[in-house]
Design an enzyme around this catalytic site. Structure first.
Site, PDB file in Angstrom:
ATOM      1  N   LYS A 112      20.398  83.520  61.883  1.00  6.29           N
ATOM      2  CA  LYS A 112      19.741  83.905  60.634  1.00  6.29           C
ATOM      3  C   LYS A 112      19.811  82.796  59.594  1.00  6.29           C
ATOM      4  CE  LYS A 112      20.076  88.908  61.119  1.00  6.29           C
ATOM      5  NZ  LYS A 112      20.672  90.153  60.629  1.00  6.29           N
ATOM      6  N   LYS A 195      14.881  90.511  72.439  1.00  2.21           N
ATOM      7  CA  LYS A 195      15.132  91.905  72.047  1.00  2.21           C
ATOM      8  C   LYS A 195      14.064  92.374  71.065  1.00  2.21           C
ATOM      9  CE  LYS A 195      18.034  91.320  68.003  1.00  2.21           C
ATOM     10  NZ  LYS A 195      19.165  91.672  67.197  1.00  2.21           N
ATOM     11  N   LYS A 198      13.390  93.930  64.216  1.00  3.88           N
ATOM     12  CA  LYS A 198      12.653  94.090  62.952  1.00  3.88           C
ATOM     13  C   LYS A 198      12.029  92.791  62.495  1.00  3.88           C
ATOM     14  CE  LYS A 198      16.253  97.169  61.632  1.00  3.88           C
ATOM     15  NZ  LYS A 198      17.352  97.578  60.781  1.00  3.88           N
TER      16      LYS A 198
HETATM   17  P1  TYM Z   1      20.867  96.933  62.848  1.00  6.47           P
HETATM   18  O1  TYM Z   1      20.498  97.662  61.605  1.00  6.47           O
HETATM   19  O2  TYM Z   1      20.228  95.615  63.102  1.00  6.47           O
HETATM   20  O3  TYM Z   1      20.574  97.834  64.108  1.00  6.47           O
HETATM   21  C1  TYM Z   1      21.039  99.165  64.211  1.00  6.47           C
HETATM   22  C2  TYM Z   1      21.463  99.450  65.644  1.00  6.47           C
HETATM   23  O4  TYM Z   1      20.365  99.259  66.550  1.00  6.47           O
HETATM   24  C3  TYM Z   1      20.794  98.435  67.628  1.00  6.47           C
HETATM   25  N1  TYM Z   1      19.634  97.673  68.126  1.00  6.47           N
HETATM   26  C4  TYM Z   1      19.222  97.658  69.397  1.00  6.47           C
HETATM   27  N2  TYM Z   1      19.672  98.274  70.508  1.00  6.47           N
HETATM   28  C5  TYM Z   1      19.001  98.064  71.670  1.00  6.47           C
HETATM   29  N3  TYM Z   1      17.905  97.270  71.756  1.00  6.47           N
HETATM   30  C6  TYM Z   1      17.412  96.627  70.674  1.00  6.47           C
HETATM   31  N4  TYM Z   1      16.325  95.858  70.780  1.00  6.47           N
HETATM   32  C7  TYM Z   1      18.080  96.817  69.425  1.00  6.47           C
HETATM   33  N5  TYM Z   1      17.868  96.338  68.168  1.00  6.47           N
HETATM   34  C8  TYM Z   1      18.822  96.879  67.394  1.00  6.47           C
HETATM   35  C9  TYM Z   1      21.860  97.535  67.030  1.00  6.47           C
HETATM   36  O5  TYM Z   1      22.690  96.996  68.031  1.00  6.47           O
HETATM   37  C10 TYM Z   1      22.584  98.503  66.122  1.00  6.47           C
HETATM   38  O6  TYM Z   1      23.539  99.241  66.843  1.00  6.47           O
HETATM   39  N6  TYM Z   1      25.335  94.880  61.827  1.00  6.47           N
HETATM   40  C11 TYM Z   1      24.655  96.123  62.175  1.00  6.47           C
HETATM   41  C12 TYM Z   1      24.862  97.212  61.137  1.00  6.47           C
HETATM   42  C13 TYM Z   1      26.278  97.578  60.839  1.00  6.47           C
HETATM   43  C14 TYM Z   1      27.175  98.264  61.699  1.00  6.47           C
HETATM   44  C15 TYM Z   1      28.358  98.455  60.929  1.00  6.47           C
HETATM   45  C16 TYM Z   1      27.100  98.710  63.000  1.00  6.47           C
HETATM   46  C17 TYM Z   1      26.927  97.397  59.666  1.00  6.47           C
HETATM   47  N7  TYM Z   1      28.159  97.901  59.720  1.00  6.47           N
HETATM   48  C18 TYM Z   1      29.473  99.076  61.480  1.00  6.47           C
HETATM   49  C19 TYM Z   1      28.229  99.343  63.539  1.00  6.47           C
HETATM   50  C20 TYM Z   1      29.391  99.524  62.791  1.00  6.47           C
HETATM   51  C21 TYM Z   1      23.169  95.858  62.275  1.00  6.47           C
HETATM   52  O7  TYM Z   1      22.668  94.929  61.690  1.00  6.47           O
HETATM   53  O8  TYM Z   1      22.463  96.793  62.946  1.00  6.47           O
END
Ligand code: TYM
Length: 332
Positions: A112, A195, A198
């Site tokens: 990023k 993957k 967004k």
């Molecule tokens: P975020 O908001 O990018 O995504 C939310 C969840 O979706 C999963 N995900 C996917 N799983 C399978 N295939 C994909 N293509 C795919 N794209 C996204 C992500 O793995 C995630 O589980 N850093 C985290 C947010 C966060 C968090 C936390 C998660 C903040 N604090 C504490 C767990 C525990 C994030 O950016 O997720």
């Protein structure tokens, strides 16, 4: 019951199918078996630059989608991260036991910040995984249901928990990542080795839960498939078809082998046409329920306030214990 915490960023107008299948679906299932805490991570959502009005709107949209997808406020604790001030408070403490080099090795930060230009990337983007660790450790979570892309952040969280416990005495549960292999990485429909994300370059590769279902159907029908014509599951050789089979299986509960058998002798076009229908059937009711929650924002905000109160009751205790272990003088 074992404890669960997970989070999702309110950085888009809609979640995509990767978020749902990789994470949210498991959040819903774990309500039955775990003591569950789920968080819309708005603090994380300001690390890359954002629009304030849009953030507020997307925070409600995110909560509404999670409820529409099956989170039940009677059975889980759903809250907004900024409503619980203990998150950034614990994050500060954890940042003081995180190595600069250790944080620099986080691949999401590297990707990023490279995209933004290293000079323009914020310090918040750099410390992002430490705040994520605080999110998890505050609730003494045993398991963290996420997609594959979060594995490294979970490793850091475990390291920090162990380090704190060693330095100051047992305080935190060391959490495990809960990653369901089959759906851990849903890929982009136009670029099936990347993957679904967004921040994808083209919207054609991602299925958004809240977009016009006709548009989703069209995206499925024009998904990139592989050379050859056989419908087999082989993610290395046939990433496009395998991704479609994964989505199909996850949304219908039909094992992949069954699907492969059922499409024996048929073409990619048949598979896509049928999957398009499956996706449309799936998103329609989710969209209706999301709209219903958004129609009553006061009620939605009330649910989130109740969630924040429940979350805070736990977070306050953990932060107090951590502050004490670190040696902060308790206020009289
Ligand atoms: P975020 O908001 O990018 O995504 C939310 C969840 O979706 C999963 N995900 C996917 N799983 C399978 N295939 C994909 N293509 C795919 N794209 C996204 C992500 O793995 C995630 O589980 N850093 C985290 C947010 C966060 C968090 C936390 C998660 C903040 N604090 C504490 C767990 C525990 C994030 O950016 O997720």
């Amino acid at each position: 019951r074992p404890r669960v915490l997970s989070g999702i960023q309110p950085t888009a107008d809609s979640f995509h199918l990767g978020n749902y299948l990789g994470a949210v679906r498991n959040w819903v299932a774990m309500q039955e078996t775990h003591d569950t805490f789920y968080c819309v991570v708005d603090l994380h959502a300001i690390t890359m630059g954002h629009d304030p009005a849009l953030l507020r709107q997307r925070t409600r949209l995110s909560a509404a989608q999670l409820l529409a997808a099956g989170l039940d406020p009677e059975r889980c604790t759903l809250f907004v991260q900024s409503h619980v001030p203990e998150h950034p408070q614990l994050s500060w403490v954890m940042s003081c036991i995180t190595g600069f080099g250790e944080a620099s090795r986080m691949t999401q930060f590297k990707d990023k910040s490279a995209k933004q230009g290293t000079d323009r990337a914020s310090v918040g983007l750099f410390t992002y995984p430490i705040l994520q660790a605080a999110d998890i450790l505050l609730y003494q979570a045993d398991a963290v249901p996420v997609g594959e892309d979060q594995r490294q952040h979970l490793e850091l969280t475990r390291d920090l928990a162990q380090r704190f416990n060693t330095l100051f005495g047992k305080t935190f549960t060391v959490p495990s990542a809960f990653i369901v292999r089959d759906t851990a990485k849903i890929t982009d429909l136009q670029e099936p080795t990347a993957k679904m994300s967004k921040s994808a370059s083209s919207p054609a590769g991602i299925i958004e839960l809240l977009e016009d279902p006709a548009r989703s159907a069209k995206k499925i029908r024009s998904a990139v498939t592989d050379t050859g014509r056989e419908i087999i599951f082989d993610p290395a050789a046939k990433p496009g078809v395998s991704n479609l089979l994964t989505i199909y299986s996850a949304l219908t509960g039909r094992p992949i082998d069954d699907l492969v058998g059922a499409y024996d002798g048929k073409g990619y076009g048949d598979l896509k046409k049928d999957l398009a229908e499956v996706v449309v059937e799936f998103v329609r009711p989710v969209q209706e329920r999301t709209r219903a929650y958004l129609d009553d924002p006061a009620q939605l905000d009330k649910l989130l306030a109740i969630g924040a109160e429940k979350a805070r009751a736990v977070a306050v205790e953990t932060l107090r214990a951590a502050y004490d272990k670190v040696g902060f003088l308790a206020p009289a």
